[in-house]
Scaffold this motif. Structure first.
Motif, PDB file in Angstrom:
ATOM      1  N   ALA A 116       0.852  -1.187   0.000  1.00 43.03           N
ATOM      2  CA  ALA A 116       0.000   0.000   0.000  1.00 43.03           C
ATOM      3  C   ALA A 116       0.887   1.236   0.000  1.00 43.03           C
ATOM      4  O   ALA A 116       1.889   1.295   0.722  1.00 43.03           O
ATOM      5  N   ASP A 150       0.731   5.738  -0.647  1.00 42.90           N
ATOM      6  CA  ASP A 150       0.093   7.002  -0.997  1.00 42.90           C
ATOM      7  C   ASP A 150       1.013   7.713  -1.988  1.00 42.90           C
ATOM      8  O   ASP A 150       2.131   8.101  -1.641  1.00 42.90           O
ATOM      9  N   GLY A 151       0.546   7.866  -3.229  1.00 44.40           N
ATOM     10  CA  GLY A 151       1.387   8.436  -4.273  1.00 44.40           C
ATOM     11  C   GLY A 151       1.833   9.856  -4.005  1.00 44.40           C
ATOM     12  O   GLY A 151       2.823  10.326  -4.583  1.00 44.40           O
ATOM     13  N   ASP A 166      -4.294   5.361   0.668  1.00 47.84           N
ATOM     14  CA  ASP A 166      -3.468   4.408  -0.063  1.00 47.84           C
ATOM     15  C   ASP A 166      -4.073   3.888  -1.360  1.00 47.84           C
ATOM     16  O   ASP A 166      -5.292   3.711  -1.487  1.00 47.84           O
ATOM     17  N   SER A 167      -3.170   3.613  -2.290  1.00 47.66           N
ATOM     18  CA  SER A 167      -3.426   2.726  -3.418  1.00 47.66           C
ATOM     19  C   SER A 167      -2.662   1.439  -3.135  1.00 47.66           C
ATOM     20  O   SER A 167      -1.705   1.427  -2.355  1.00 47.66           O
ATOM     21  N   TRP A 190      -0.504  -1.823  -4.689  1.00 46.90           N
ATOM     22  CA  TRP A 190       0.311  -2.187  -5.842  1.00 46.90           C
ATOM     23  C   TRP A 190       0.839  -3.608  -5.715  1.00 46.90           C
ATOM     24  O   TRP A 190       1.052  -4.109  -4.604  1.00 46.90           O
ATOM     25  N   LEU A 231      -0.603  -1.441 -10.600  1.00 46.56           N
ATOM     26  CA  LEU A 231      -1.632  -0.911  -9.710  1.00 46.56           C
ATOM     27  C   LEU A 231      -2.797  -1.891  -9.639  1.00 46.56           C
ATOM     28  O   LEU A 231      -3.355  -2.286 -10.661  1.00 46.56           O
ATOM     29  N   ASP A 253      -7.269   1.605  -6.071  1.00 45.74           N
ATOM     30  CA  ASP A 253      -7.121   2.830  -5.292  1.00 45.74           C
ATOM     31  C   ASP A 253      -8.254   2.864  -4.267  1.00 45.74           C
ATOM     32  O   ASP A 253      -9.428   2.877  -4.633  1.00 45.74           O
ATOM     33  N   THR A 254      -7.915   2.869  -2.983  1.00 47.89           N
ATOM     34  CA  THR A 254      -8.947   2.783  -1.944  1.00 47.89           C
ATOM     35  C   THR A 254      -9.864   4.003  -1.939  1.00 47.89           C
ATOM     36  O   THR A 254     -11.064   3.878  -1.681  1.00 47.89           O
ATOM     37  N   GLU A 259     -10.728   5.922  -4.529  1.00 45.11           N
ATOM     38  CA  GLU A 259     -11.648   5.830  -5.664  1.00 45.11           C
ATOM     39  C   GLU A 259     -12.698   4.751  -5.445  1.00 45.11           C
ATOM     40  O   GLU A 259     -13.863   4.911  -5.812  1.00 45.11           O
ATOM     41  N   GLU A 260     -12.297   3.631  -4.843  1.00 44.03           N
ATOM     42  CA  GLU A 260     -13.217   2.509  -4.656  1.00 44.03           C
ATOM     43  C   GLU A 260     -14.238   2.765  -3.554  1.00 44.03           C
ATOM     44  O   GLU A 260     -15.391   2.349  -3.659  1.00 44.03           O
ATOM     45  N   GLN A 292     -10.802   7.791   3.096  1.00 47.15           N
ATOM     46  CA  GLN A 292      -9.365   7.677   3.300  1.00 47.15           C
ATOM     47  C   GLN A 292      -9.082   6.402   4.086  1.00 47.15           C
ATOM     48  O   GLN A 292      -9.617   6.200   5.176  1.00 47.15           O
TER      49      GLN A 292
END
Length: 392
Positions: A314, A316-317, A337-338, A340, A351, A354-355, A357-358, A362
């Motif tokens: 996990a 965070d970009g 987090d996303s 990977w 990838l 993405d949490t 987006e899903e 947060q």
């Protein structure tokens, strides 16, 4: 005159009251029950028809929505530990989890979503828990001001909905292997040592002894597997990575400030601080070669994937340029987090999801765990300690 008047008046009142009492005694008894109970119908009418009895509401077990998308939240309360357990090939897998604070144990049916409490034994101030791969044995750790936390180990009884204690002590770290044995790391004088505790025989055997007080261990999953060991990470401490196989301690060519590490197959993913920035590397044990990653990932937010040398991490970009891990440990920074897939063999990344987006929330991921089939990823949200899952 006045005295006689009062006497005559008093006698008259007494005789009057006596007469009323005699009348009520002789003629005042009701002839029927209708004379006793009032008719509460409208204008003297009696309501006809059947009497309607309110339905009895039976409280049912809570149910988790197991069809709410690939990413879903499994609990609303904080979780101290969890594990997916497959009791047989003909029954659905169960998610066992321990409630933080109470130590109560629950199961979630992965098909129906039904949640049941299977142990009501209270372990006060439970902050972490380990569960064996059959869901039978438990290791509960409680909050403590000291570095060694109180440890209670026991066996669950489904008939009495309780846990029978078999071991109590203190520990720096614990973990079950897939043989239902418990590894216990504890501190003794100027050293730390680990034992293998067998719950069936209630016996323990020395596993290894380390020449430093506080250590972090990445435990092997099977009996006889090797273990990775390094000093407890700190920004100003030079860490050194060791591998323990049997009774042999081998120093590996991996070291650095704030060292943390995780092994999958013959590849180790590790972090060190270089030039006041956190760096991530792959180390290949077969060839003794290390390769740097383009951006840093926290080892504490990773787990080994089904394929050897591959990791699920996990990240965070927006927070890849970290100075160290300590700000995150302390909660001074949080991640969205996303997740990977990082391949230490081909040095590639993919990838997975993405949490934010899903879920629209947060999620700062910790305690990642992949189930035995490699199809479901479980994890804890560090922000509220709730349990989540994602279908890969």
């Amino acid at each position: 005159m006045n005295k006689k008047f009062f006497i005559i008046g008093g006698l008259a009142v007494i005789l009057l009251l006596l007469g009323v009492w005699v009348y009520l005694l002789v003629y005042g008894a009701p002839a029927t029950t209708d004379d006793i109970f009032a008719n509460l119908g409208t204008e003297g009418e009696v309501t006809e028809g059947d009497i309607v009895v309110p339905p009895v509401v039976i409280e049912e077990s809570p149910v988790v929505n197991v069809d709410a998308g690939r990413l879903r939240q499994l609990t609303t309360g904080p979780v101290a530990g969890f594990r997916e357990v497959q009791l047989s090939t003909t029954t659905p897998a169960l998610i066992y989890y321990v409630e933080m604070g109470t130590g109560h144990v629950y199961t979630i049916n992965t098909e129906s979503g039904e949640t049941l409490r299977v142990s009501a034994t209270t372990f006060p101030q439970t902050i972490a828990a380990e569960i064996s791969n059959t869901g039978r044995y438990y290791a509960m750790r409680s909050a403590s001001a000291s570095k060694s936390t109180p440890l209670t180990v026991g066996t669950i009884s489904t008939s009495t909905v309780s846990i029978t204690k078999s071991y109590e002590g203190t520990a720096l770290d614990v973990a079950f292997n897939n043989n239902e044995e418990l590894y216990i790391l504890s501190r003794e004088a100027d050293t730390s040592s680990a034992v293998t505790y067998n719950l069936q025989s209630n016996s323990s055997a020395l596993l290894f002894t380390l020449p430093f007080l506080e250590a972090k261990v990445e435990w092997g999953k099977e009996r006889g597997d090797s273990h990775l060991v390094y000093p407890k990470p700190a920004t100003a401490l030079e860490g050194q990575l060791y591998e323990i196989s049997g009774d042999t301690l081998t120093r590996l060519p991996v070291q650095g400030l704030g060292l943390t590490a995780l092994k999958s197959g013959n590849i180790t993913l590790y972090n060190v601080i270089e030039g006041r920035r956190l760096k991530s590397y792959f180390f290949d044990h077969s060839f003794g070669v290390k390769e740097s990653l383009d951006s840093a990932v926290l080892v504490e937010k990773c787990t080994g994937a089904a394929d050897e040398g591959v990791f699920i991490c996990a990240q965070d970009g927006s927070k890849t340029n970290l100075r160290n891990q300590e700000d995150w440990y302390a909660g001074e920074i949080t991640f969205a987090d996303s997740v990977w897939l990082l391949d230490g063999n081909s040095l590639t990344g993919e990838l997975l999801f993405d949490t934010l987006e899903e879920s629209g929330r947060q999620i700062d991921i910790i305690n990642l765990d992949l189930n035995d089939t490699g199809e479901v990823l479980y994890f804890i949200n560090k922000l509220d300690n709730t349990l989540w899952m994602y279908e890969l």
